[in-house]
Design a protein around this motif. Structure first.
Motif, PDB file in Angstrom:
ATOM      1  N   ASP A 110       0.825  -1.214   0.000  1.00  0.00           N
ATOM      2  CA  ASP A 110       0.000   0.000   0.000  1.00  0.00           C
ATOM      3  C   ASP A 110       0.858   1.262   0.000  1.00  0.00           C
ATOM      4  O   ASP A 110       0.686   2.166   0.823  1.00  0.00           O
ATOM      5  CB  ASP A 110      -0.939   0.000   1.213  1.00  0.00           C
ATOM      6  CG  ASP A 110      -2.080   1.006   1.049  1.00  0.00           C
ATOM      7  OD1 ASP A 110      -2.444   1.280  -0.100  1.00  0.00           O
ATOM      8  OD2 ASP A 110      -2.573   1.511   2.062  1.00  0.00           O
ATOM      9  N   GLY A 111       1.805   1.289  -0.919  1.00  0.00           N
ATOM     10  CA  GLY A 111       2.636   2.478  -1.051  1.00  0.00           C
ATOM     11  C   GLY A 111       3.808   2.559  -0.097  1.00  0.00           C
ATOM     12  O   GLY A 111       4.556   3.525  -0.108  1.00  0.00           O
ATOM     13  N   ARG A 112       4.000   1.531   0.717  1.00  0.00           N
ATOM     14  CA  ARG A 112       5.098   1.564   1.674  1.00  0.00           C
ATOM     15  C   ARG A 112       6.432   1.466   0.930  1.00  0.00           C
ATOM     16  O   ARG A 112       6.553   0.764  -0.052  1.00  0.00           O
ATOM     17  CB  ARG A 112       4.992   0.388   2.651  1.00  0.00           C
ATOM     18  CG  ARG A 112       3.790   0.453   3.569  1.00  0.00           C
ATOM     19  CD  ARG A 112       3.782  -0.740   4.505  1.00  0.00           C
ATOM     20  NE  ARG A 112       4.973  -0.738   5.352  1.00  0.00           N
ATOM     21  CZ  ARG A 112       5.083  -0.032   6.466  1.00  0.00           C
ATOM     22  NH1 ARG A 112       4.094   0.709   6.867  1.00  0.00           N
ATOM     23  NH2 ARG A 112       6.179  -0.066   7.182  1.00  0.00           N
ATOM     24  N   THR A 113       7.418   2.149   1.448  1.00  0.00           N
ATOM     25  CA  THR A 113       8.766   2.063   0.885  1.00  0.00           C
ATOM     26  C   THR A 113       9.735   1.787   2.025  1.00  0.00           C
ATOM     27  O   THR A 113       9.400   1.910   3.198  1.00  0.00           O
ATOM     28  CB  THR A 113       9.152   3.382   0.185  1.00  0.00           C
ATOM     29  OG1 THR A 113       9.076   4.455   1.124  1.00  0.00           O
ATOM     30  CG2 THR A 113       8.223   3.656  -0.996  1.00  0.00           C
ATOM     31  N   GLY A 114      10.930   1.398   1.664  1.00  0.00           N
ATOM     32  CA  GLY A 114      11.945   1.151   2.686  1.00  0.00           C
ATOM     33  C   GLY A 114      11.913  -0.280   3.177  1.00  0.00           C
ATOM     34  O   GLY A 114      11.159  -1.131   2.689  1.00  0.00           O
ATOM     35  N   ASP A 115      12.764  -0.538   4.161  1.00  0.00           N
ATOM     36  CA  ASP A 115      12.907  -1.895   4.684  1.00  0.00           C
ATOM     37  C   ASP A 115      11.713  -2.282   5.545  1.00  0.00           C
ATOM     38  O   ASP A 115      11.042  -1.439   6.142  1.00  0.00           O
ATOM     39  CB  ASP A 115      14.178  -2.001   5.534  1.00  0.00           C
ATOM     40  CG  ASP A 115      15.431  -1.790   4.706  1.00  0.00           C
ATOM     41  OD1 ASP A 115      15.376  -2.044   3.481  1.00  0.00           O
ATOM     42  OD2 ASP A 115      16.453  -1.360   5.273  1.00  0.00           O
ATOM     43  N   SER A 116      11.465  -3.590   5.610  1.00  0.00           N
ATOM     44  CA  SER A 116      10.430  -4.112   6.488  1.00  0.00           C
ATOM     45  C   SER A 116      10.916  -4.039   7.932  1.00  0.00           C
ATOM     46  O   SER A 116      12.117  -4.111   8.195  1.00  0.00           O
ATOM     47  CB  SER A 116      10.111  -5.567   6.128  1.00  0.00           C
ATOM     48  OG  SER A 116       9.627  -5.646   4.804  1.00  0.00           O
ATOM     49  N   PRO A 117       9.988  -3.910   8.890  1.00  0.00           N
ATOM     50  CA  PRO A 117      10.404  -3.840  10.298  1.00  0.00           C
ATOM     51  C   PRO A 117      10.954  -5.175  10.783  1.00  0.00           C
ATOM     52  O   PRO A 117      10.657  -6.235  10.218  1.00  0.00           O
ATOM     53  CB  PRO A 117       9.108  -3.475  11.033  1.00  0.00           C
ATOM     54  CG  PRO A 117       8.020  -3.933  10.122  1.00  0.00           C
ATOM     55  CD  PRO A 117       8.537  -3.762   8.736  1.00  0.00           C
ATOM     56  N   ASP A 118      11.767  -5.133  11.821  1.00  0.00           N
ATOM     57  CA  ASP A 118      12.348  -6.329  12.411  1.00  0.00           C
ATOM     58  C   ASP A 118      11.487  -6.819  13.569  1.00  0.00           C
ATOM     59  O   ASP A 118      10.778  -6.049  14.214  1.00  0.00           O
ATOM     60  CB  ASP A 118      13.761  -6.044  12.937  1.00  0.00           C
ATOM     61  CG  ASP A 118      14.733  -5.740  11.808  1.00  0.00           C
ATOM     62  OD1 ASP A 118      14.583  -6.350  10.730  1.00  0.00           O
ATOM     63  OD2 ASP A 118      15.619  -4.891  11.995  1.00  0.00           O
ATOM     64  N   VAL A 119      11.577  -8.120  13.825  1.00  0.00           N
ATOM     65  CA  VAL A 119      10.878  -8.743  14.947  1.00  0.00           C
ATOM     66  C   VAL A 119      11.919  -9.315  15.886  1.00  0.00           C
ATOM     67  O   VAL A 119      12.766 -10.113  15.476  1.00  0.00           O
ATOM     68  CB  VAL A 119       9.922  -9.853  14.467  1.00  0.00           C
ATOM     69  CG1 VAL A 119       9.384 -10.637  15.640  1.00  0.00           C
ATOM     70  CG2 VAL A 119       8.779  -9.260  13.675  1.00  0.00           C
ATOM     71  N   ALA A 120      11.863  -8.923  17.148  1.00  0.00           N
ATOM     72  CA  ALA A 120      12.860  -9.372  18.119  1.00  0.00           C
ATOM     73  C   ALA A 120      12.450 -10.666  18.809  1.00  0.00           C
ATOM     74  O   ALA A 120      13.307 -11.440  19.242  1.00  0.00           O
ATOM     75  CB  ALA A 120      13.091  -8.283  19.168  1.00  0.00           C
TER      76      ALA A 120
END
Length: 202
Positions: free
Chosen positions: A152-162
């Motif tokens: 949906d238009g997101r750019t950049g890296d995906s978030p990390d999961v700890a």
């Protein structure tokens, strides 16, 4: 609201530009259920096996049904097996539940039509909260939505999961989606070959 409910709403808000495959969404919803139940300690994770937890399920009918469906005898069910079993028809179940609650509504059609309008998220606090989770880059919601093709238009890296347990479930969801895509591809090849034979092709 729960992660599965939020996931359904944000993916529906991405339509109709790129509709999400319902089989893909069902697997992701099952993964979202597992993550919420793990967070609530209603189930646990032993390696890649889901085990009974120490607390009751959250007060949500669909999450309660998910917790009640957990296999509670040896051998414990793997996350992958849970996704395929629990995910069967799950997107339709969530759509029906949210429509009954008024969270989803039928979009009016223009002109005279005997067909019901497209189901869309209603303008409710639940929809706004789901949108806020998405905009705030909440890792679980974003990664599950991206897994079924929603950016949906997101750019950049995906978030990390700890959290390792969350990462285990997300990895299982991704593997299941790859497997489902492979099944679809093989089916399409088989159907194309059959069509060629039927038409007298090679």
């Amino acid at each position: 609201m729960t992660t599965p409910r939020d996931l359904l709403i944000v993916t529906m808000d991405m339509e109709p530009g790129r509709p999400v495959e319902q089989g893909d969404l069902s697997l992701a919803l099952a993964g979202a259920e597992a993550i919420d139940l793990l967070a609530a300690e209603a189930i646990g994770l032993d390696g890649d096996r889901l085990v009974p937890g120490r607390r009751p399920a959250p007060d949500d009918p669909l999450l309660g049904a998910a917790a009640a469906s957990l296999v509670r005898e040896a051998p414990d069910e793997s996350v992958a097996d849970w996704l395929w079993r629990r995910g069967r028809g799950l997107s339709a179940a969530y759509r029906a539940a949210l429509e009954a609650e008024g969270q989803l509504v039928r979009q009016p059609r223009r002109g005279i039509s005997l067909r019901a309008g497209r189901l869309v998220p209603a303008d409710t606090p639940a929809r706004r909260r789901a949108g806020e989770r998405w905009k705030s880059n909440e890792p679980v919601l974003v990664l599950l939505a991206e897994a079924v093709g929603g950016r949906d238009g997101r750019t950049g890296d995906s978030p990390d999961v700890a959290d390792d347990t969350v990462a285990t479930v997300l990895a299982a969801v991704n593997d299941a989606l790859v497997e489902l895509a492979s099944v679809r591809q093989r089916r399409a090849i088989d159907e194309a070959a059959f069509d060629n034979i039927w038409r007298g092709g090679v």
